[in-house]
Design an enzyme around this catalytic site. Structure first.
Site, PDB file in Angstrom:
ATOM      1  N   ASP A  26      20.614  45.362  55.220  1.00 45.02           N
ATOM      2  CA  ASP A  26      22.009  45.709  55.481  1.00 45.02           C
ATOM      3  C   ASP A  26      22.363  46.992  54.745  1.00 45.02           C
ATOM      4  O   ASP A  26      21.928  47.208  53.603  1.00 45.02           O
ATOM      5  CB  ASP A  26      22.942  44.583  55.023  1.00 45.02           C
ATOM      6  N   ASP A  78      25.748  49.222  53.680  1.00 43.78           N
ATOM      7  CA  ASP A  78      27.198  49.264  53.575  1.00 43.78           C
ATOM      8  C   ASP A  78      27.647  50.657  53.169  1.00 43.78           C
ATOM      9  O   ASP A  78      26.952  51.370  52.434  1.00 43.78           O
ATOM     10  CB  ASP A  78      27.698  48.250  52.550  1.00 43.78           C
ATOM     11  N   ASP A 127      31.151  43.925  41.380  1.00 47.71           N
ATOM     12  CA  ASP A 127      30.746  42.825  40.506  1.00 47.71           C
ATOM     13  C   ASP A 127      29.719  43.229  39.453  1.00 47.71           C
ATOM     14  O   ASP A 127      29.978  43.166  38.245  1.00 47.71           O
ATOM     15  CB  ASP A 127      30.259  41.626  41.331  1.00 47.71           C
TER      16      ASP A 127
END
Length: 454
Positions: free
Chosen positions: A63, A65, A142
């Site tokens: 993936d 992003d 995070d």
């Protein structure tokens, strides 16, 4: 250096192209299209998060992003193949066939008074749609390893929180105060365990220390979200390490409470050995690019709970067949309060359990009926996996392995030729006296069709 989440101007470190290994040839062409179009429209745009982290350690991200200063509406105006999703986090998905490039607007770490950033009384983040700068966006992510930005204009990596150094040292570190960050989103505790297992990173001591104390907060997470986290934990090729991490940090009793209780009571450790062997085999299937099944996974993870529930019902005098059905329903229902296991997986999971006693049967009709069952292969694989806990089923495994390999007429002839006593023996399970001193039901076979392991 770790940034303070209240700092509005964290120190920027720019890692030039010659100082890192990221190459555009390893980045999705569709992600590059999104980045270049945003840049051409005058917006800042960066590859961000796990893709940058994985590329820096020589991985191959699935993936990609993108983070940008364009708002979701501005992103949608640029891409006809874009849809906006989410309430808690407003995101843009740019769709290229089967690939989705997720584009997020830079977010601030403070409340601007619009109500677009909302926390509940325990500090859990309910909504986070206050937009900000790249510096603010970096400190609200995070882990430091996930807060790195790859810039296509000069192929550099932008680091505001010390993430580049942490990636080089394979350390997982929360940005800001760990207790506050876990209270914002308790699922971060699972993410810490999962990423450490996936990347072979160490969880930095200050990041790890609060997890056992705050583990109970995980019960506040949405069950549907915890189901998705379970798939990431156990079906992505690092399931065994993830399970050990959940045990180590006290998260297993919250995520799988009845399984954790059954494992604690199973003094021989046989059920735990079975789970670890099953997860090891699943990890190998992922490596071999073979299919893996959530139904089989949860049949494995909840098997100790099922064994314990079954033995308790049988101890109450419930007939075996009814006890099996009731135990399967009870364990499934109780787990649904914590992890939302969809019916399309819970039903075959229960079938895998309920087929186990039928492997001891040798009558011709029952053998062929079981071979024709749509869940036969999964149930047989589960039976073979039970050998990791006990060799009691070795004869059954050998018989059914041979049965699958034989032509139907040859198998039928062999079954017809069996002496009556062989058929009778196949119908009986060996009864063993329960050990004095209270060997837990999950660890002892007490009846003709009880599936518990020693």
């Amino acid at each position: 250096m770790q940034a303070n989440p209240t700092s509005s101007l964290p120190a920027l470190r720019v890692i030039p192209r010659e100082a890192h290994i990221i190459s555009r040839k390893n980045i999705s062409p569709n992600a590059l299209r999104v980045l270049y179009r945003l840049r051409e429209a005058g917006f800042g745009a960066y590859l961000v998060g796990g893709a940058v982290r994985d590329l820096l350690i020589g991985g191959h991200p699935k993936d990609f992003d993108v983070a940008t200063d364009a708002t979701p509406e501005e992103i949608r105006a640029l891409f006809r193949n874009c849809r906006l999703i989410g309430r808690r986090f407003r995101l843009a998905h740019v769709v290229f066939g089967r690939e989705i490039i997720e584009v997020a607007t830079f977010r601030a770490n403070s409340d601007d008074g619009t109500g677009e950033r909302e926390l509940d009384e325990s500090g859990r983040l309910l909504r986070d749609n206050v937009y900000g700068t790249i510096e603010e966006d970096a400190v609200r992510r995070d882990f430091t390893a996930n807060a790195l930005y790859y810039a296509i204009e000069d192929f550099s990596v932008r680091d505001y929180v010390g993430g580049f150094e942490d990636v080089q040292h394979r350390v997982l570190r929360l940005i800001g105060d760990p207790v506050t960050r876990y209270r914002e989103d308790p699922v971060r505790m699972l993410r810490a365990v999962r990423l450490a297992a996936k990347l072979d990173f160490d969880i930095e001591p200050a990041t790890a220390e609060p997890i056992p104390r705050l583990a109970g907060m995980l019960a506040e997470a949405a069950p549907a979200r915890l189901f998705e986290e379970c798939l990431k934990l156990f079906l992505a090729g690092h399931g065994e390490k993830s399970f050990l991490g959940l045990e180590r940090y006290g998260l297993l009793p919250v995520l799988l409470p009845e399984t954790a209780a059954a494992l604690a009571a199973n003094r021989s450790g046989a059920l735990r050995r079975m789970i670890l062997q099953g997860l090891r085999a699943t990890d190998q299937r992922v490596v071999n690019d073979e299919p893996v099944s959530p139904a089989f996974l949860f049949a494995l993870l909840l098997w100790p709970a099922y064994c314990r529930a079954l033995m308790a019902l049988q101890a109450e005098g419930v007939p075996t067949a009814e006890a099996q059905r009731r135990a399967a329903d009870r364990v499934t229902l109780h787990q649904l309060y914590r992890v939302a296991l969809p019916r399309r997986f819970s039903v075959p999971m229960q079938e895998i359990w309920l087929l186990q006693p039928r492997f001891s049967q040798r009558q011709r009709k029952r053998v062929f009926r079981l071979l024709a069952h749509p869940r036969f292969r999964a149930a047989f694989d589960f039976l073979a996996l039970r050998l990791a806990a006990s060799d009691e089923h070795a004869a059954d495994v050998a018989f059914w392995r041979e049965a699958q390999a034989k032509p139907g007429d040859a198998l039928a002839a062999e079954l017809e030729a069996q002496p009556p006593q062989a058929v009778a023996e196949g119908k009986r399970k060996r009864r063993r006296r329960r050990r004095r001193g209270g060997e837990d039901a999950a660890g002892a076979d007490t009846g003709p069709s009880a599936p518990g392991e020693d």
